[in-house]
Design a protein around this motif. Structure first.
Motif, short mmCIF file in Angstrom:
data_model
loop_
_atom_site.label_atom_id
_atom_site.label_comp_id
_atom_site.label_asym_id
_atom_site.label_seq_id
_atom_site.Cartn_x
_atom_site.Cartn_y
_atom_site.Cartn_z
N PRO A 131 6.43 -16.22 -39.49
CA PRO A 131 7.12 -17.14 -40.42
C PRO A 131 7.64 -16.47 -41.68
CG PRO A 131 5.15 -18.17 -39.53
CD PRO A 131 5.11 -16.75 -39.08
N GLU A 132 6.98 -15.43 -42.14
CA GLU A 132 7.42 -14.76 -43.36
C GLU A 132 8.74 -14.00 -43.17
OE1 GLU A 132 4.36 -12.33 -44.97
OE2 GLU A 132 2.95 -14.00 -45.25
N ALA A 133 9.09 -13.74 -41.91
CA ALA A 133 10.32 -12.98 -41.64
C ALA A 133 11.52 -13.89 -41.36
CB ALA A 133 10.10 -12.04 -40.45
N TRP A 134 11.31 -15.20 -41.30
CA TRP A 134 12.41 -16.10 -40.97
C TRP A 134 13.36 -16.23 -42.16
CZ3 TRP A 134 8.68 -20.42 -38.87
CH2 TRP A 134 8.11 -19.98 -37.66
N THR A 135 14.65 -16.19 -41.87
CA THR A 135 15.66 -16.26 -42.95
C THR A 135 16.76 -17.28 -42.69
OG1 THR A 135 16.91 -14.45 -41.90
CG2 THR A 135 15.28 -13.83 -43.58
N GLN A 136 16.74 -17.95 -41.56
CA GLN A 136 17.81 -18.91 -41.25
C GLN A 136 17.79 -20.09 -42.22
OE1 GLN A 136 20.26 -18.86 -39.17
NE2 GLN A 136 19.79 -17.42 -37.54
N ALA A 137 18.97 -20.56 -42.56
CA ALA A 137 19.11 -21.77 -43.36
C ALA A 137 19.43 -22.93 -42.42
CB ALA A 137 20.24 -21.61 -44.38
N PRO A 138 18.61 -23.97 -42.37
CA PRO A 138 18.82 -25.06 -41.41
C PRO A 138 20.20 -25.69 -41.50
CG PRO A 138 16.68 -25.26 -42.46
CD PRO A 138 17.40 -24.17 -43.18
N GLY A 163 11.48 -19.79 -45.68
CA GLY A 163 10.34 -20.47 -46.27
C GLY A 163 9.28 -20.86 -45.26
N GLY A 164 9.34 -20.29 -44.06
CA GLY A 164 8.35 -20.63 -43.03
C GLY A 164 8.51 -22.03 -42.49
N GLU A 165 9.73 -22.58 -42.62
CA GLU A 165 10.00 -23.93 -42.14
C GLU A 165 10.54 -23.88 -40.72
OE1 GLU A 165 11.86 -27.82 -44.30
OE2 GLU A 165 13.13 -26.05 -44.25
N LEU A 166 10.38 -24.97 -40.01
CA LEU A 166 10.91 -25.09 -38.65
C LEU A 166 11.95 -26.20 -38.61
CD1 LEU A 166 7.47 -24.75 -36.94
CD2 LEU A 166 9.37 -23.19 -36.49
N ALA A 167 12.96 -25.99 -37.79
CA ALA A 167 14.02 -26.99 -37.65
C ALA A 167 14.33 -27.19 -36.18
CB ALA A 167 15.27 -26.54 -38.41
N LEU A 168 14.92 -28.33 -35.88
CA LEU A 168 15.24 -28.67 -34.49
C LEU A 168 16.74 -28.84 -34.34
CD1 LEU A 168 13.39 -31.20 -32.24
CD2 LEU A 168 15.86 -31.36 -32.47
N GLU A 204 10.02 -32.22 -40.94
CA GLU A 204 9.21 -32.49 -42.13
C GLU A 204 7.74 -32.12 -41.88
OE1 GLU A 204 10.43 -33.34 -44.99
OE2 GLU A 204 12.48 -33.57 -44.24
N GLY A 205 7.18 -31.40 -42.83
CA GLY A 205 5.77 -31.03 -42.71
C GLY A 205 5.50 -29.84 -41.81
N SER A 206 6.55 -29.18 -41.33
CA SER A 206 6.35 -28.09 -40.37
C SER A 206 5.88 -26.79 -41.00
CB SER A 206 7.64 -27.83 -39.60
OG SER A 206 8.69 -27.41 -40.47
N THR A 207 6.12 -26.62 -42.29
CA THR A 207 5.72 -25.37 -42.95
C THR A 207 4.22 -25.12 -42.80
OG1 THR A 207 7.49 -25.69 -44.58
CG2 THR A 207 5.79 -24.08 -45.11
N ALA A 208 3.44 -26.17 -42.91
CA ALA A 208 1.99 -26.04 -42.80
C ALA A 208 1.53 -25.73 -41.38
CB ALA A 208 1.31 -27.32 -43.30
N LEU A 209 2.42 -25.92 -40.41
CA LEU A 209 2.06 -25.74 -39.00
C LEU A 209 2.66 -24.49 -38.39
CD1 LEU A 209 2.61 -29.43 -37.85
CD2 LEU A 209 0.42 -28.34 -38.34
N ALA A 210 3.52 -23.79 -39.13
CA ALA A 210 4.27 -22.67 -38.55
C ALA A 210 3.37 -21.56 -38.04
CB ALA A 210 5.26 -22.13 -39.57
N THR A 211 2.40 -21.15 -38.84
CA THR A 211 1.50 -20.07 -38.41
C THR A 211 0.64 -20.51 -37.24
OG1 THR A 211 1.44 -19.09 -40.62
CG2 THR A 211 -0.36 -18.54 -39.13
N ARG A 212 0.19 -21.76 -37.27
CA ARG A 212 -0.60 -22.26 -36.13
C ARG A 212 0.23 -22.30 -34.85
NH1 ARG A 212 -5.34 -24.37 -36.06
NH2 ARG A 212 -4.98 -26.17 -34.73
N LEU A 213 1.50 -22.65 -34.98
CA LEU A 213 2.38 -22.63 -33.82
C LEU A 213 2.47 -21.22 -33.24
CD1 LEU A 213 4.57 -23.80 -31.90
CD2 LEU A 213 6.23 -23.26 -33.70
N CYS A 214 2.72 -20.24 -34.10
CA CYS A 214 2.83 -18.86 -33.62
C CYS A 214 1.53 -18.40 -32.98
CB CYS A 214 3.22 -17.94 -34.78
SG CYS A 214 4.88 -18.20 -35.41
N ASP A 215 0.40 -18.70 -33.60
CA ASP A 215 -0.89 -18.30 -33.04
C ASP A 215 -1.11 -18.92 -31.66
OD1 ASP A 215 -1.49 -16.75 -35.24
OD2 ASP A 215 -2.66 -18.31 -36.24
N ALA A 216 -0.73 -20.19 -31.52
CA ALA A 216 -0.88 -20.85 -30.22
C ALA A 216 -0.01 -20.17 -29.16
CB ALA A 216 -0.51 -22.32 -30.34
#
Length: 355
Positions: A131-138, A163-168, A204-216
């Protein structure tokens, strides 16, 4: 301490294994591999079993279990080289249901659980999922992302953003182009994605889940590698106990005995390593990232090494297209390469351990 699967987890694993054996017998696995696409009949059957909802609460239509259960299922899928995106859909459904984004949850969770939509994760950059390497702007996705699992079959992409955010974003959206990739492992179709000013929806709220997603994703990759490596080893043992040379079973030759024993000694701990990593994700979050990377690195390395040894144990037939052994080697190679090579994950686990 005694650590084992629950009875429910064992039953699920056995049930999935039996379904896979019936749906894609050994006599048809090469033909399935040649097709290089999702097996839609098998996909429907697995979705009907509720496997895509393992991590989703019953409140949101899932079955409310844990990552260890999903990982055990993924080992079965790797062992059968099954061309179905169970892990991708299960994690996408979990992400949307856990994020608190009610709009996206209402729109996508049910189709993902039913297998009516397929998800893919466009989160790799520079060969790693961080997540720290992500640079895309949604609001204006741009550039290209290569070798994304299931992208060629996907209806929606989960994209790693700044910002470690996820978008769809849907694969049919303006500014999105997906091109199939001729991959080594045809059991898990890859796609090359190009964005040209595409607009994605923030989760919304994905920043807190980004690392857990990658670990999974790392844990499930380790489980898949475990399945592929074990199946390659089983084929080698089967061949050694049926093939004769100089009127003797080749399995009676001391050199091959040692080779098979070494393969078993390497593969056996892999299963318990990914079990523990999944358990940490479920119950010991402080250790989750460390154990996920450790499992990903070790499992994929061992699986590739064992599958190569299995090819050698077969002699000439091990290299032929018509014999299925190469499929499991390629499956293990994909698990090794996707979401970061072992060297990247060993560095991450070492850093997390404070070395």
């Amino acid at each position: 301490m005694y650590f084992d699967l629950t009875e429910d987890q064992k039953v699920i694993a056995d049930t999935v294994g039996a379904l896979l054996a019936k749906a894609v017998p050994d006599s048809e696995i090469v033909q399935q591999f040649d097709r290089g696409s999702v097996n839609r009949d098998l996909w429907s059957s697995l979705a009907e079993m509720g496997l895509c909802g393992i991590l989703v609460s019953e409140e949101h239509g899932g079955i409310g279990m844990d990552l260890l259960t999903l990982a055990v299922v993924q080992e079965q899928l790797g062992q059968a080289a099954a061309p179905v995106p169970v892990a991708a859909n299960a994690l996408a459904a979990w992400l949307l249901s856990a994020s608190g984004d009610a709009t996206l949850r209402e729109r996508w969770v049910a189709p993902l659980l039913a297998g009516e939509a397929i998800a893919a994760f466009a989160i790799e950059k520079n060969g790693q999922s961080d997540p720290e390497a992500w640079t895309q702007a949604p609001a204006a996705l741009s550039g290209s992302l290569g070798n994304i699992l299931w992208a060629a079959e996907a209806d929606l992409l989960i994209v790693g953003c700044e910002g470690g955010e996820l978008a769809l974003i849907e694969t049919t959206a303006a500014g999105v182009t997906v091109e199939p990739v001729e991959a080594v492992d045809r059991s898990q179709p890859l796609g090359h994605v190009r964005f040209d000013g595409a607009v994605a929806t923030r989760i919304e709220g994905s920043t807190a889940l980004a690392t857990r997603l990658c670990d999974a994703l790392f844990v499930l990759s380790a489980a898949d590698a475990c399945g592929a490596g074990n199946r390659a080893m089983d084929l080698a043992v089967e061949y050694a106990t049926t093939r004769k040379q100089f009127d003797r079973l080749i399995g009676s030759f001391q050199g091959l005995k040692h080779q098979l024993a070494n393969m078993k000694a390497e593969m056996e701990p892999v299963r318990y390593l990914y079990w523990y990593a999944a358990h940490c994700w479920d119950a010991l979050p402080a250790k989750a990232s460390y154990t996920a990377s450790l499992a990903k690195a070790h499992a994929s390395d061992v699986a590739v090494r064992v599958a190569r040894a299995a090819v050698e144990a077969h002699g000439g037939i091990g290299y032929t297209w018509e014999y299925p052994l190469h499929i499991y080697l390629k499956r293990a190679m994909t698990a090794r390469a996707i979401h970061g090579l072992p060297s990247i994950h060993r560095s991450r686990s070492a850093a997390l351990a404070g070395w």
